[in-house]
Design a protein around this motif. Structure first.
Motif, PDB file in Angstrom:
ATOM      1  N   ASP A   1       0.821  -1.186  -0.175  1.00  0.00           N
ATOM      2  CA  ASP A   1       0.060   0.048  -0.092  1.00  0.00           C
ATOM      3  C   ASP A   1       0.934   1.221   0.078  1.00  0.00           C
ATOM      4  O   ASP A   1       2.196   1.295  -0.041  1.00  0.00           O
ATOM      5  CB  ASP A   1      -1.156  -0.144   1.271  1.00  0.00           C
ATOM      6  N   SER A   2       0.325   2.391   0.146  1.00  0.00           N
ATOM      7  CA  SER A   2       1.093   3.644   0.038  1.00  0.00           C
ATOM      8  C   SER A   2       2.123   3.834   1.179  1.00  0.00           C
ATOM      9  O   SER A   2       3.142   4.557   1.013  1.00  0.00           O
ATOM     10  CB  SER A   2       0.092   4.965   0.170  1.00  0.00           C
ATOM     11  N   THR A   3       1.955   2.936   2.297  1.00  0.00           N
ATOM     12  CA  THR A   3       2.857   3.283   3.380  1.00  0.00           C
ATOM     13  C   THR A   3       4.083   2.104   3.537  1.00  0.00           C
ATOM     14  O   THR A   3       4.943   1.857   4.157  1.00  0.00           O
ATOM     15  CB  THR A   3       2.101   3.164   4.828  1.00  0.00           C
TER      16      THR A   3
ATOM     17  N   CYS B   1      -4.450   3.171  -4.674  1.00  0.00           N
ATOM     18  CA  CYS B   1      -5.551   3.509  -3.966  1.00  0.00           C
ATOM     19  C   CYS B   1      -5.548   3.348  -2.548  1.00  0.00           C
ATOM     20  O   CYS B   1      -4.657   2.461  -2.383  1.00  0.00           O
ATOM     21  CB  CYS B   1      -6.876   3.260  -4.874  1.00  0.00           C
ATOM     22  N   SER B   2      -6.506   3.512  -2.052  1.00  0.00           N
ATOM     23  CA  SER B   2      -6.444   2.981  -0.554  1.00  0.00           C
ATOM     24  C   SER B   2      -7.299   1.857  -0.451  1.00  0.00           C
ATOM     25  O   SER B   2      -8.093   1.341  -1.208  1.00  0.00           O
ATOM     26  CB  SER B   2      -7.178   4.156   0.322  1.00  0.00           C
TER      27      SER B   2
ATOM     28  N   ASP C   1      -9.850   0.944   1.366  1.00  0.00           N
ATOM     29  CA  ASP C   1     -11.257   1.248   1.456  1.00  0.00           C
ATOM     30  C   ASP C   1     -11.891   1.247   0.301  1.00  0.00           C
ATOM     31  O   ASP C   1     -13.137   1.202  -0.078  1.00  0.00           O
ATOM     32  CB  ASP C   1     -11.421   2.633   2.238  1.00  0.00           C
TER      33      ASP C   1
END
Length: 108
Positions: free
Chosen positions: A18-20, A96-97, A99
């Motif tokens: 993910d983005s992290t 994207c997230s 969610d």
């Protein structure tokens, strides 16, 4: 639009970040649709439940998990083709997230 070819067999099993930089699951399945002479990727399935789907083991797998006490199985997502960054195919990343993704939750 530029098209690229990536060998799907090299993507299967790759962890998706993910983005992290946290791993959200591994690519277990790819859904594609034939358009003329080509196959176009529509979505990727990631996570544990996606692995069961790839092995066509839903019926048996879910019954076994139910017998072991599982009431709701979670462990996967459907990722639309445009929500997965494959710039570096060895390190796929979400665009994207979580969610925004459809969950692969299943009821035994």
């Amino acid at each position: 639009m530029t098209t690229r070819e990536i060998h799907l067999e090299l993507l299967l099993g790759k962890p998706v970040l993910d983005s992290t930089g946290t791993t959200v699951g591994r690519i277990e399945e790819v859904r594609a649709q034939q358009q003329g002479q080509e196959w176009i990727v529509k979505e990727y399935l990631i996570g544990y439940t996606a692995a069961l789907e790839r092995l066509s083991a839903w019926t048996v797998g879910l019954r076994i998990l139910h017998l072991l006490g599982a009431h709701k199985i979670h462990g996967g997502y459907t990722v639309p083709w445009d929500k997965l960054d494959l710039t570096d195919p060895n390190k796929p990343r979400l665009r994207c997230s979580l969610d925004e993704l459809k969950s692969l939750d299943k009821q035994p």
